[in-house]
Scaffold this motif. Structure first.
Motif, PDB file in Angstrom:
ATOM      1  N   ILE A  37      -1.045  -6.486  -4.078  1.00  0.00           N
ATOM      2  CA  ILE A  37      -1.065  -5.589  -2.917  1.00  0.00           C
ATOM      3  C   ILE A  37      -0.094  -4.431  -3.091  1.00  0.00           C
ATOM      4  O   ILE A  37      -0.208  -3.408  -2.419  1.00  0.00           O
ATOM      5  N   LEU A  38       0.889  -4.582  -4.001  1.00  0.00           N
ATOM      6  CA  LEU A  38       1.863  -3.511  -4.183  1.00  0.00           C
ATOM      7  C   LEU A  38       1.195  -2.252  -4.720  1.00  0.00           C
ATOM      8  O   LEU A  38       1.640  -1.140  -4.446  1.00  0.00           O
ATOM      9  N   GLY A  39       0.126  -2.451  -5.489  1.00  0.00           N
ATOM     10  CA  GLY A  39      -0.598  -1.301  -5.996  1.00  0.00           C
ATOM     11  C   GLY A  39      -1.376  -0.564  -4.930  1.00  0.00           C
ATOM     12  O   GLY A  39      -1.842   0.554  -5.147  1.00  0.00           O
ATOM     13  N   GLN A  40      -1.498  -1.169  -3.774  1.00  0.00           N
ATOM     14  CA  GLN A  40      -2.217  -0.532  -2.675  1.00  0.00           C
ATOM     15  C   GLN A  40      -1.258   0.095  -1.670  1.00  0.00           C
ATOM     16  O   GLN A  40      -1.684   0.620  -0.649  1.00  0.00           O
ATOM     17  N   THR A  41       0.037   0.015  -1.971  1.00  0.00           N
ATOM     18  CA  THR A  41       1.033   0.566  -1.062  1.00  0.00           C
ATOM     19  C   THR A  41       0.967   2.082  -1.078  1.00  0.00           C
ATOM     20  O   THR A  41       1.110   2.706  -2.142  1.00  0.00           O
ATOM     21  N   PRO A  42       0.728   2.729   0.040  1.00  0.00           N
ATOM     22  CA  PRO A  42       0.697   4.194   0.046  1.00  0.00           C
ATOM     23  C   PRO A  42       2.071   4.765  -0.269  1.00  0.00           C
ATOM     24  O   PRO A  42       3.087   4.313   0.252  1.00  0.00           O
ATOM     25  N   SER A  43       2.102   5.733  -1.165  1.00  0.00           N
ATOM     26  CA  SER A  43       3.358   6.373  -1.550  1.00  0.00           C
ATOM     27  C   SER A  43       3.257   7.862  -1.248  1.00  0.00           C
ATOM     28  O   SER A  43       2.379   8.551  -1.792  1.00  0.00           O
ATOM     29  N   PRO A  44       4.095   8.387  -0.364  1.00  0.00           N
ATOM     30  CA  PRO A  44       4.004   9.804  -0.026  1.00  0.00           C
ATOM     31  C   PRO A  44       4.288  10.687  -1.234  1.00  0.00           C
ATOM     32  O   PRO A  44       5.156  10.374  -2.039  1.00  0.00           O
ATOM     33  N   PRO A  45       3.533  11.761  -1.414  1.00  0.00           N
ATOM     34  CA  PRO A  45       3.755  12.641  -2.566  1.00  0.00           C
ATOM     35  C   PRO A  45       5.109  13.321  -2.476  1.00  0.00           C
ATOM     36  O   PRO A  45       5.587  13.663  -1.392  1.00  0.00           O
ATOM     37  N   GLY A  46       5.749  13.479  -3.621  1.00  0.00           N
ATOM     38  CA  GLY A  46       7.039  14.135  -3.666  1.00  0.00           C
ATOM     39  C   GLY A  46       6.939  15.509  -4.295  1.00  0.00           C
ATOM     40  O   GLY A  46       5.879  15.917  -4.777  1.00  0.00           O
ATOM     41  N   LYS A  47       8.035  16.224  -4.308  1.00  0.00           N
ATOM     42  CA  LYS A  47       8.055  17.557  -4.917  1.00  0.00           C
ATOM     43  C   LYS A  47       7.889  17.439  -6.421  1.00  0.00           C
ATOM     44  O   LYS A  47       8.500  16.575  -7.059  1.00  0.00           O
ATOM     45  N   ILE A  48       7.062  18.299  -6.991  1.00  0.00           N
ATOM     46  CA  ILE A  48       6.798  18.277  -8.422  1.00  0.00           C
ATOM     47  C   ILE A  48       7.322  19.555  -9.065  1.00  0.00           C
ATOM     48  O   ILE A  48       7.109  20.657  -8.569  1.00  0.00           O
ATOM     49  N   PHE A  49       8.021  19.386 -10.197  1.00  0.00           N
ATOM     50  CA  PHE A  49       8.519  20.506 -10.998  1.00  0.00           C
ATOM     51  C   PHE A  49       7.669  20.571 -12.270  1.00  0.00           C
ATOM     52  O   PHE A  49       7.515  19.561 -12.972  1.00  0.00           O
TER      53      PHE A  49
END
Length: 468
Positions: A430-442
């Motif tokens: 289920i950890l792979g289904q955890t939504p992760s908010p997008p972060g700033k990309i360089f």
């Protein structure tokens, strides 16, 4: 609604996080260990006192969420080793994850067990155990070998001698077979060490007991709260960051630098080792270099003030390998080498040269992984205090020639909370289904990549000769 608690025992302090059954963060808190700065990581009693203090903070932040805790999991620094008697009393010194005093034992291991992989490092748990056997006068009283997280968990449950498979990898565990190799057992017996003191190994997320009455009272929790086997701090951080797709990479820029890449099969060669989480592997390694080196030369306020003065697209001529103390473990093994001499001078030039050196080490680390046929794709996810420095993040993108993403979920405590919850929600998958908010990309710029590329090569050529 049940809640789940994750506790991260870091290098200098503790962090705690409570999540609900929807994996949403409800409360969090952090504090330093209650000890003098030079002893924080090796003060085992400070870990316990700190846990009580952290519980008080979390309980005051969200009383209802605290009282609803169903299970908790702990993570700690990988390879921080201590020995205890039958009752859990610590015998001898606590050897921190970066401790290099077992260099002679590591050299001996390389001759006896050349295929030993990560165990051949002076910082490995096995090397440290052999060192303690030689130097601890009361070694005959040792009944349990512990790592940081499982020693604390044992205090909470009174169930001693149990560890998760990730924490015991550096002891020599064959995590695929879930047993200690015969050759390793023979080495221990030759050194007059009874293999019976080694931890019984379980999968992360498995319940190892419930909270004993004493600690239930001290923490203000029910004795029904389950303690579930945790993991190392870097695996917890990777879990929080959402590492589950093959090729996804993570750099943890804390006091030291740790690297993790999701891979289908374990790799334990070229200084690399493989953690396990569910059905996949996290191939990784760690350098003793990191943001801790920066703090030896600059205060946080100074680094923030100098950030705008860094020329991220134009490399300096300096090639520095910055170590906070003597000894390096990856991408080279140099147990007693002090690293480069860093000239005093709290200016932008010194700051940039240190940031470049750390970035070159990181690039070297990923180059080693790719040579071991570990495929890396997508942005390099980034967690840790160093990710707050935007200039460094942009520099890293140019030097790595890959996008660098600041991951919003950065706390290892969140990863431990996820592991605590997983058993009730369908398992680690289920950890792979955890939504992760997008972060700033360089993103890397082609011209800057070309300017840095020769220095990336020169850096490896200059410092590879120090590897033993």
């Amino acid at each position: 609604m049940p809640t789940y608690l994750g506790i991260d025992f870091g290098t200098s302090g503790l962090r705690g996080m409570i999540i609900d059954e929807n994996l949403k963060t409800i409360a969090s808190a952090a504090l330093p260990y209650p000890a003098c700065p030079s002893e924080t990581l090796t003060d085992s009693q400070g870990w316990l006192r700190g846990l009580e203090m952290l519980a008080q903070q979390l309980r005051s932040v969200h009383t209802r969420a605290w009282s609803a805790i169903k299970a908790m999991s702990l993570d700690g620094t990988s390879g921080t080793l201590l020995l205890s008697d039958r009752l859990g009393n610590v015998l001898g010194p606590v050897l921190a994850y970066s401790d290099q005093r077992a260099a002679a034992q590591a050299q001996q291991l390389s001759q006896q067990w050349p295929e030993g992989g990560i165990c051949l490092s002076p910082a490995s748990s096995l090397s440290k155990l052999l060192w303690l056997r030689r130097h601890l006068h009361n070694f005959s009283d040792v009944h349990h070998v512990h790592h940081q997280a499982d020693w604390v968990a044992a205090h909470l449950t009174d169930h001693w001698g149990i560890s998760d498979r990730g924490n015991v990898l550096k002891m020599g565990l064959d995590a695929q077979q879930m047993k200690y190799p015969e050759k390793m057992i023979n080495i221990l017996e030759t050194a007059d060490i009874d293999p019976a003191i080694l931890p019984k190994v379980v999968h992360e997320g498995i319940s190892v007991g419930t909270l004993n009455k004493s600690w239930a009272q001290r923490l203000g929790l029910s004795t029904a709260v389950q303690i579930r086997a945790g993991c190392t701090d870097s695996v917890a951080a990777a879990t929080a960051a959402g590492l589950y797709m093959p090729g996804t990479a993570l750099s943890s820029l804390g006091s030291s630098m740790a690297f993790k890449v999701v891979h289908g099969n374990p790799i334990n060669t070229m200084g690399l080792y493989s953690h396990y989480l569910g059905d996949f592997c996290l191939v990784g390694a760690a350098s003793n270099a990191g943001a801790g080196t920066l703090l030896q030369h600059f205060q946080r306020e100074q680094m923030r003030a100098l950030e705008s003065s860094i020329h991220t697209e134009y490399p300096s001529a300096a090639l520095l390998y910055p170590l906070a103390s003597s000894g390096e473990r990856f991408p080279i093994q140099a147990p007693t080498w002090p690293g480069s001499t860093i000239h005093t001078g709290q200016n932008a030039e010194t700051f940039q040269s240190l940031l470049e050196g750390l970035s070159y080490i990181e690039a070297w680390g990923y180059d080693v992984m790719e040579k071991a046929e570990v495929r890396i794709q997508g942005p390099i996810k980034t967690v840790g205090g160093g990710s707050m420095n935007a200039a460094w993040m942009q520099m890293r993108a140019h030097i790595l020639n890959r996008p660098v993403e600041i991951t919003m979920d950065t706390e290892a405590a969140k990863g431990s909370a996820l592991i605590a919850a997983a058993a009730d929600l369908g398992g680690i998958k289920i950890l792979g289904q955890t939504p992760s908010p997008p972060g700033k990309i360089f993103y890397p710029a082609a011209d800057a990549v070309q300017r840095y590329a020769p220095y990336v090569q020169k850096f490896q050529e200059k410092f590879s000769r120090y590897s033993v």
